[in-house]
Design a protein around this motif. Sequence first.
Motif, short mmCIF file in Angstrom:
data_model
loop_
_atom_site.label_atom_id
_atom_site.label_comp_id
_atom_site.label_asym_id
_atom_site.label_seq_id
_atom_site.Cartn_x
_atom_site.Cartn_y
_atom_site.Cartn_z
N MET A 1 15.26 -35.88 -40.53
CA MET A 1 16.33 -36.26 -39.63
C MET A 1 16.23 -35.41 -38.38
SD MET A 1 20.47 -36.06 -40.22
CE MET A 1 20.40 -37.15 -41.62
N THR A 2 16.24 -36.03 -37.22
CA THR A 2 16.18 -35.31 -35.96
C THR A 2 17.44 -35.59 -35.15
OG1 THR A 2 15.06 -37.07 -34.75
CG2 THR A 2 13.66 -35.49 -35.91
N PHE A 3 17.73 -34.68 -34.25
CA PHE A 3 18.82 -34.89 -33.30
C PHE A 3 18.55 -34.08 -32.05
CE2 PHE A 3 20.02 -31.40 -36.04
CZ PHE A 3 20.65 -30.48 -35.21
N VAL A 4 19.25 -34.42 -30.97
CA VAL A 4 19.04 -33.77 -29.68
C VAL A 4 20.33 -33.08 -29.24
CG1 VAL A 4 18.48 -34.14 -27.24
CG2 VAL A 4 17.29 -35.45 -29.02
N ILE A 5 20.17 -31.86 -28.76
CA ILE A 5 21.28 -31.09 -28.18
C ILE A 5 20.98 -30.97 -26.69
CG2 ILE A 5 22.52 -28.90 -28.17
CD1 ILE A 5 21.20 -28.41 -30.99
N THR A 6 21.94 -31.36 -25.85
CA THR A 6 21.78 -31.21 -24.41
C THR A 6 22.80 -30.19 -23.92
OG1 THR A 6 21.06 -33.50 -24.18
CG2 THR A 6 21.82 -32.40 -22.18
N ILE A 7 22.29 -29.15 -23.27
CA ILE A 7 23.14 -28.08 -22.76
C ILE A 7 23.02 -28.06 -21.23
CG2 ILE A 7 23.67 -25.61 -22.85
CD1 ILE A 7 22.02 -25.59 -25.50
N PRO A 8 24.11 -28.33 -20.52
CA PRO A 8 24.03 -28.34 -19.06
C PRO A 8 23.85 -26.94 -18.49
CG PRO A 8 26.29 -28.68 -19.78
CD PRO A 8 25.44 -28.64 -21.01
N GLY A 9 23.25 -26.88 -17.31
CA GLY A 9 23.06 -25.61 -16.61
C GLY A 9 21.78 -24.92 -17.01
N GLN A 10 21.40 -23.94 -16.22
CA GLN A 10 20.21 -23.14 -16.51
C GLN A 10 20.62 -21.94 -17.36
OE1 GLN A 10 17.32 -22.68 -13.48
NE2 GLN A 10 16.62 -20.69 -14.20
N PRO A 11 19.98 -21.74 -18.51
CA PRO A 11 20.36 -20.60 -19.34
C PRO A 11 20.01 -19.28 -18.66
CG PRO A 11 18.56 -21.85 -20.36
CD PRO A 11 18.91 -22.52 -19.09
N PRO A 12 20.79 -18.24 -18.93
CA PRO A 12 20.40 -16.92 -18.43
C PRO A 12 19.12 -16.48 -19.12
CG PRO A 12 22.60 -16.86 -19.44
CD PRO A 12 22.04 -18.21 -19.67
N SER A 13 18.24 -15.86 -18.39
CA SER A 13 17.01 -15.35 -18.96
C SER A 13 17.33 -14.21 -19.92
CB SER A 13 16.11 -14.83 -17.84
OG SER A 13 15.04 -14.08 -18.36
N GLY A 14 16.52 -14.09 -20.97
CA GLY A 14 16.68 -12.97 -21.89
C GLY A 14 16.61 -11.64 -21.17
N ASN A 15 15.89 -11.59 -20.05
CA ASN A 15 15.79 -10.35 -19.26
C ASN A 15 17.12 -9.99 -18.61
OD1 ASN A 15 13.08 -10.13 -19.85
ND2 ASN A 15 12.43 -11.18 -18.00
N HIS A 16 17.98 -11.00 -18.38
CA HIS A 16 19.26 -10.76 -17.70
C HIS A 16 20.45 -11.03 -18.61
CE1 HIS A 16 16.33 -11.71 -14.46
NE2 HIS A 16 16.84 -10.60 -13.99
N ALA A 17 20.23 -11.27 -19.89
CA ALA A 17 21.31 -11.59 -20.81
C ALA A 17 21.94 -10.34 -21.43
CB ALA A 17 20.81 -12.51 -21.91
N ASN A 18 21.34 -9.19 -21.18
CA ASN A 18 21.85 -7.95 -21.77
C ASN A 18 22.06 -6.90 -20.70
OD1 ASN A 18 21.61 -8.65 -24.68
ND2 ASN A 18 19.47 -8.86 -24.13
N LYS A 19 22.96 -5.97 -20.98
CA LYS A 19 23.20 -4.83 -20.10
C LYS A 19 23.45 -3.61 -20.98
CE LYS A 19 28.15 -5.70 -19.85
NZ LYS A 19 29.29 -5.95 -19.02
N ILE A 20 23.43 -2.46 -20.38
CA ILE A 20 23.71 -1.23 -21.11
C ILE A 20 25.22 -1.10 -21.25
CG2 ILE A 20 23.51 1.30 -21.14
CD1 ILE A 20 20.84 -0.08 -21.47
N GLY A 21 25.65 -1.00 -22.50
CA GLY A 21 27.07 -0.82 -22.79
C GLY A 21 27.27 0.44 -23.61
N ARG A 22 28.35 0.50 -24.32
CA ARG A 22 28.67 1.67 -25.14
C ARG A 22 28.87 1.26 -26.58
NH1 ARG A 22 27.14 5.91 -23.77
NH2 ARG A 22 27.14 6.31 -21.58
N GLY A 23 28.26 2.03 -27.47
CA GLY A 23 28.52 1.92 -28.89
C GLY A 23 29.22 3.21 -29.32
N TYR A 24 29.84 3.17 -30.48
CA TYR A 24 30.57 4.35 -30.95
C TYR A 24 30.21 4.65 -32.39
CZ TYR A 24 33.15 3.80 -26.66
OH TYR A 24 33.46 3.69 -25.34
#
Length: 124
Positions: free
Chosen positions: A1-24
């Motif tokens: 069984m197959t199906f199609v997902i269509t997502i509008p817009g350009q996805p953020p690149s993995g290079n720009h999807a993360n930033k430095i934050g804080r863990g505790y």
Amino acid sequence: MTFVITIPGQPPSGNHANKIGRGYRRGGVSYPKLVKTQKALDYQDEAAYLAKQAKPSKWRPGLQVVMEYRFWLTRDADCTNLIKTVEDGICPALGFNDSRALPRAMSKIVGVPKKDARVEITVY
């Protein structure tokens, strides 16, 4: 069984999807760690919603899930970086870990108007 997902817009690149934050750590000691940007979180939330809507009710993931990606982009980007951002949104919504995904970038068209940018994923 197959199906199609269509997502509008350009996805953020993995290079720009993360930033430095804080863990505790215990005791409240903070340390730097990677966290998702709000743009990436918003995109992945929409992708997850659309994946749940597109998934047929009787579809169940196999041991491996083939996913064919077709990109219509406003600006050029590395497809593998885009795929990671999309997978992180849709795989949990479809009920499987992205380590079971077999992604394939099938086509990439660059320079489309912003209103036409999208990703189409055929899931097998």
